[in-house]
Design a protein around this motif. Structure first.
Motif, short mmCIF file in Angstrom:
data_model
loop_
_atom_site.label_atom_id
_atom_site.label_comp_id
_atom_site.label_asym_id
_atom_site.label_seq_id
_atom_site.Cartn_x
_atom_site.Cartn_y
_atom_site.Cartn_z
N LYS A 196 26.94 73.83 21.39
CA LYS A 196 26.34 73.12 20.27
C LYS A 196 27.20 71.90 19.94
N GLY A 197 26.59 70.74 19.94
CA GLY A 197 27.31 69.50 19.67
C GLY A 197 27.81 68.81 20.91
N GLY A 198 27.71 69.46 22.08
CA GLY A 198 28.26 68.86 23.29
C GLY A 198 29.78 68.91 23.23
N THR A 236 34.74 68.16 17.21
CA THR A 236 34.65 67.80 15.79
C THR A 236 34.36 69.02 14.94
N TYR A 237 33.43 69.86 15.39
CA TYR A 237 33.13 71.08 14.65
C TYR A 237 34.38 71.95 14.51
N SER A 246 31.98 70.03 5.13
CA SER A 246 31.68 69.93 6.56
C SER A 246 31.63 71.30 7.23
N THR A 247 31.67 72.38 6.42
CA THR A 247 31.59 73.74 6.94
C THR A 247 30.53 74.52 6.16
N TYR A 248 30.14 75.65 6.71
CA TYR A 248 29.18 76.52 6.05
C TYR A 248 29.81 77.24 4.86
N PHE A 249 31.12 77.50 4.94
CA PHE A 249 31.81 78.24 3.88
C PHE A 249 32.91 77.35 3.30
N THR A 250 34.05 77.30 3.94
CA THR A 250 35.15 76.41 3.60
C THR A 250 36.08 76.39 4.80
N SER A 251 36.90 75.38 4.92
CA SER A 251 37.79 75.31 6.08
C SER A 251 38.90 76.34 5.97
N SER A 263 23.92 75.49 10.54
CA SER A 263 24.00 74.14 11.10
C SER A 263 25.43 73.60 11.08
N LEU A 264 26.25 74.13 10.17
CA LEU A 264 27.67 73.77 10.07
C LEU A 264 28.51 74.98 10.48
N PRO A 265 29.73 74.77 10.96
CA PRO A 265 30.54 75.90 11.43
C PRO A 265 30.87 76.91 10.33
#
Length: 196
Positions: free
Chosen positions: A19-21, A27-28, A39-44, A172-174
């Protein structure tokens, strides 16, 4: 504290198919460890431990370019007799990093000749039916072998979390829950659930 994060691809599981190549996946991974929570589904990982420690723990680090392991995943899986087959990959990845980057000493902050923490993010999919094989499942391990290293610091304490865990809930986000869990093991925490 600093974490060295090395994404690992295999010829039979190329990072370009994730996913994302290849570049997007990098980046993910970076966002999952060190990015903004948006930029994450939960938090970094860094944000989670900074918050839960009331500001006492700041996790920094580096996500490297993809390291291509010299054997295919199938070859490694069949040739290795070890229950923890990721140790060979740790040793190879650390030597690759040492030979290509000049800052490896930065990841041995207490100067005990061991990298403080390494994360390996393989391109191999997670598989609950094969979790007895450590290459298909997330784990944290302490390797005591140093014979394959050219020089210090050595790899020792490391976590292995398959890239697919970041999207196991079809987000859709990590999703960083597994990374946060394994980071707890790096900090010395035990599992809070029955291993049975």
């Amino acid at each position: 504290q600093k974490i060295l994060v090395i994404p690992v691809e295999f010829s039979d599981y190329p990072a370009s198919e994730l996913k994302g190549g290849k570049e997007g996946a990098t980046t993910y991974i970076h966002n999952a460890f060190f990015g903004k929570s948006s930029s994450t589904y939960f938090t970094s990982v860094a944000a989670y431990y900074n918050c839960s420690s009331y500001g006492q723990l700041e996790i920094q680090g580096k996500v490297t370019p993809w390291y291509t392991y010299p054997q295919s995943f199938e070859e490694l899986n069949q040739s290795s007799k070890s229950n923890v087959k990721s140790q060979a990959i740790l040793e190879s990845a650390v030597e690759w990093y040492r030979n290509n980057f000049s800052d490896i000493q930065d990841f041995d902050q207490n100067r005990d000749d061991y990298i403080d923490a390494v994360y390996l993010i393989p391109s191999v999919p997670a598989n609950i039916e094969k979790r007895a094989n450590t290459l298909f499942w997330a784990h944290t391990y302490e390797s005591t072998s140093t014979i394959h290293y050219e020089e210090k610091p050595y790899g020792r304490l490391y976590s292995w979390v398959n890239y697919s865990f970041l999207f196991q809930n079809h987000t859709s986000l990590p999703d960083t829950h597994v990374l946060i869990h394994e980071t707890g093991h790096l900090l010395g925490l035990k599992d809070y659930y029955s291993e049975d």
